[in-house]
Design a protein around this motif. Structure first.
Motif, PDB file in Angstrom:
ATOM      1  N   HIS A 188       1.044  -0.883   0.215  1.00  0.00           N
ATOM      2  CA  HIS A 188       0.352  -0.113  -0.143  1.00  0.00           C
ATOM      3  C   HIS A 188       0.628   1.278  -0.077  1.00  0.00           C
ATOM      4  O   HIS A 188       1.633   1.231   0.427  1.00  0.00           O
ATOM      5  CB  HIS A 188      -0.788  -0.379   1.401  1.00  0.00           C
ATOM      6  CG  HIS A 188      -1.698  -0.837   1.018  1.00  0.00           C
ATOM      7  ND1 HIS A 188      -3.140  -0.656   0.868  1.00  0.00           N
ATOM      8  CD2 HIS A 188      -2.111  -1.960   1.333  1.00  0.00           C
ATOM      9  CE1 HIS A 188      -4.419  -1.537   0.732  1.00  0.00           C
ATOM     10  NE2 HIS A 188      -3.736  -2.704   1.108  1.00  0.00           N
ATOM     11  N   HIS A 189       0.339   2.430  -0.464  1.00  0.00           N
ATOM     12  CA  HIS A 189       0.802   3.343  -0.724  1.00  0.00           C
ATOM     13  C   HIS A 189       0.740   4.067   0.966  1.00  0.00           C
ATOM     14  O   HIS A 189      -0.931   4.086   0.613  1.00  0.00           O
ATOM     15  CB  HIS A 189      -0.032   4.504  -1.416  1.00  0.00           C
ATOM     16  CG  HIS A 189       0.331   4.049  -3.240  1.00  0.00           C
ATOM     17  ND1 HIS A 189       1.526   4.104  -3.546  1.00  0.00           N
ATOM     18  CD2 HIS A 189      -0.829   4.430  -4.035  1.00  0.00           C
ATOM     19  CE1 HIS A 189       1.543   3.844  -4.578  1.00  0.00           C
ATOM     20  NE2 HIS A 189       0.324   3.970  -5.059  1.00  0.00           N
ATOM     21  N   CYS A 190       1.591   4.288   1.530  1.00  0.00           N
ATOM     22  CA  CYS A 190       1.219   4.773   3.050  1.00  0.00           C
ATOM     23  C   CYS A 190       1.871   6.524   3.504  1.00  0.00           C
ATOM     24  O   CYS A 190       2.701   6.836   1.995  1.00  0.00           O
ATOM     25  CB  CYS A 190       1.858   3.973   3.781  1.00  0.00           C
ATOM     26  SG  CYS A 190       1.507   2.503   4.112  1.00  0.00           S
ATOM     27  N   LYS A 217       6.208   2.460   2.964  1.00  0.00           N
ATOM     28  CA  LYS A 217       7.008   3.139   1.917  1.00  0.00           C
ATOM     29  C   LYS A 217       5.454   4.397   0.970  1.00  0.00           C
ATOM     30  O   LYS A 217       4.424   3.982   1.307  1.00  0.00           O
ATOM     31  CB  LYS A 217       7.172   2.285   0.747  1.00  0.00           C
ATOM     32  CG  LYS A 217       5.925   1.727   0.259  1.00  0.00           C
ATOM     33  CD  LYS A 217       6.054   0.312  -1.073  1.00  0.00           C
ATOM     34  CE  LYS A 217       4.700   0.204  -1.512  1.00  0.00           C
ATOM     35  NZ  LYS A 217       5.644  -0.556  -2.430  1.00  0.00           N
ATOM     36  N   SER A 218       6.308   4.826   0.792  1.00  0.00           N
ATOM     37  CA  SER A 218       5.092   6.390   0.147  1.00  0.00           C
ATOM     38  C   SER A 218       6.140   7.459  -0.908  1.00  0.00           C
ATOM     39  O   SER A 218       6.933   7.453  -0.765  1.00  0.00           O
ATOM     40  CB  SER A 218       4.899   7.556   1.443  1.00  0.00           C
ATOM     41  OG  SER A 218       4.326   8.535   0.647  1.00  0.00           O
ATOM     42  N   ARG A 219       5.033   7.769  -2.225  1.00  0.00           N
ATOM     43  CA  ARG A 219       5.305   8.814  -3.122  1.00  0.00           C
ATOM     44  C   ARG A 219       5.400  10.114  -2.021  1.00  0.00           C
ATOM     45  O   ARG A 219       5.512  10.874  -2.930  1.00  0.00           O
ATOM     46  CB  ARG A 219       5.487   8.199  -4.314  1.00  0.00           C
ATOM     47  CG  ARG A 219       3.831   9.151  -4.523  1.00  0.00           C
ATOM     48  CD  ARG A 219       3.525   7.885  -5.849  1.00  0.00           C
ATOM     49  NE  ARG A 219       1.659   7.982  -5.987  1.00  0.00           N
ATOM     50  CZ  ARG A 219       1.366   8.727  -5.930  1.00  0.00           C
ATOM     51  NH1 ARG A 219       1.645  10.258  -7.098  1.00  0.00           N
ATOM     52  NH2 ARG A 219       0.302   9.219  -6.163  1.00  0.00           N
ATOM     53  N   GLY A 237      -3.510   7.783   0.733  1.00  0.00           N
ATOM     54  CA  GLY A 237      -2.507   6.352   1.084  1.00  0.00           C
ATOM     55  C   GLY A 237      -3.479   6.128   2.695  1.00  0.00           C
ATOM     56  O   GLY A 237      -4.388   6.178   2.623  1.00  0.00           O
TER      57      GLY A 237
END
Length: 305
Positions: A188-190, A217-219, A237
């Protein structure tokens, strides 16, 4: 006889780490501050500072004397305020540092009502997620998350039972699926937070008397906690936020708890202040108002964990 102004300059010099800074703050010459410290050292027959051309630090005797000096100033301040107060009216100005998210959405309305109830009291607010040093920064009190271990602060509890919770927008979970265990976060996006340039991408959870840590992890990164909450609401996210920050969003369906059966990390909320302000009637009244309201909110989390 020990002079009160000498004690005041000693406390400020210790806080600022510089005679020059203490002098500027008091609108004095550095030599006047140095002379005041020397006079205090003679009165006490102890050396309070170890001086060099590049640094100023407290001696062991100075460290021992500092809390008593702070307490002395606090009592003098409290006595002066008690004489100036009439019919329990609160007056003066409080400079308050607040976290960005809970500060704007939960505490600001309470402060507005507090100020309306006490028209002789002024407020100066500073919103930031960076930790304020109430001895160095121009604030009287700061409201901060986390367990405070600095014994030089007076820490008044506001919400001891507060915890972090994982949340996401329902539309994000509909699109990406609802995690069933912590390991699923890897898919998942966090939305981790940033403080002091450091990315806090390791989320901690208490499990069976131990601490389990998951790297996410995240962008998307930001050093403003309110932005992380807004991104979560926008479906970008999963966020790991203080319950106090997101309880209203959960109640109105903007956010949904992720793994609600899993206890989150403890993140108590405190009102912190230096010794010289701890007896202020305004601070005591404000602390009582905030504590009653915030404890009501944190009580809502308990059945879910």
């Amino acid at each position: 006889m020990i002079r009160l102004e000498d004690v005041t300059l000693f406390v400020r010099s210790a806080a600022l780490g510089s005679f020059s800074r203490a002098a500027r703050e008091a609108n004095l010459l550095p030599g006047q501050v140095s002379a005041a410290i020397q006079r205090l050292e003679r009165d006490l027959d102890r050396r309070l500072f170890a001086r060099s051309t590049r640094s100023l630090r407290l001696t062991a005797e100075g460290e021992k004397y500092l809390p008593f000096a702070q307490e002395m100033l606090a009592l003098m301040h409290a006595g002066a305020e008690s004489l100036q107060s009439h019919d329990d009216a609160l007056s003066g100005e409080l400079k308050i540092a607040l976290p960005s998210d809970i500060g704007r959405h939960i505490i600001l309305p309470l402060l507005t009502e507090f100020c309306r109830a006490h028209p002789a009291l002024g407020l100066r607010l500073s919103f930031s997620d960076q930790v304020s040093d109430v001895f160095r920064d121009p604030v009287d009190i700061a409201i901060r998350y986390g367990k405070l271990e600095d014994s030089s602060y007076v820490a008044l509890p506001l919400a001891e039972e507060n915890r972090r919770v994982m949340v996401a927008a329902p539309n994000y979970l509909d699109r990406h699926g609802r995690p069933e265990k912590l390991e699923d976060l890897a898919q998942h996006h966090c939305l981790p937070f940033v403080m002091g340039g450091h990315v806090y991408d390791k989320w901690t959870f208490p499990q069976e008397g131990m601490r389990r840590q998951i790297t996410v992890k995240s962008r998307l990164l930001c050093d403003d906690a309110e932005v992380a909450r807004r991104w979560a609401i926008a479906g970008m996210g999963i966020a790991y936020k203080s319950w106090l920050d997101v309880c209203d969003d959960i109640r109105h369906g903007r956010l949904e708890r992720v793994l609600p059966q899993l206890p989150g990390e403890s993140t108590p909320l405190h009102l912190i202040c230096p010794h010289r302000k701890q007896f202020s009637p305004a601070i005591r009244a404000l602390h009582q108002l905030l504590r009653e309201h915030l404890r009501t909110l944190t009580a809502q989390i308990l059945p879910a964990i």
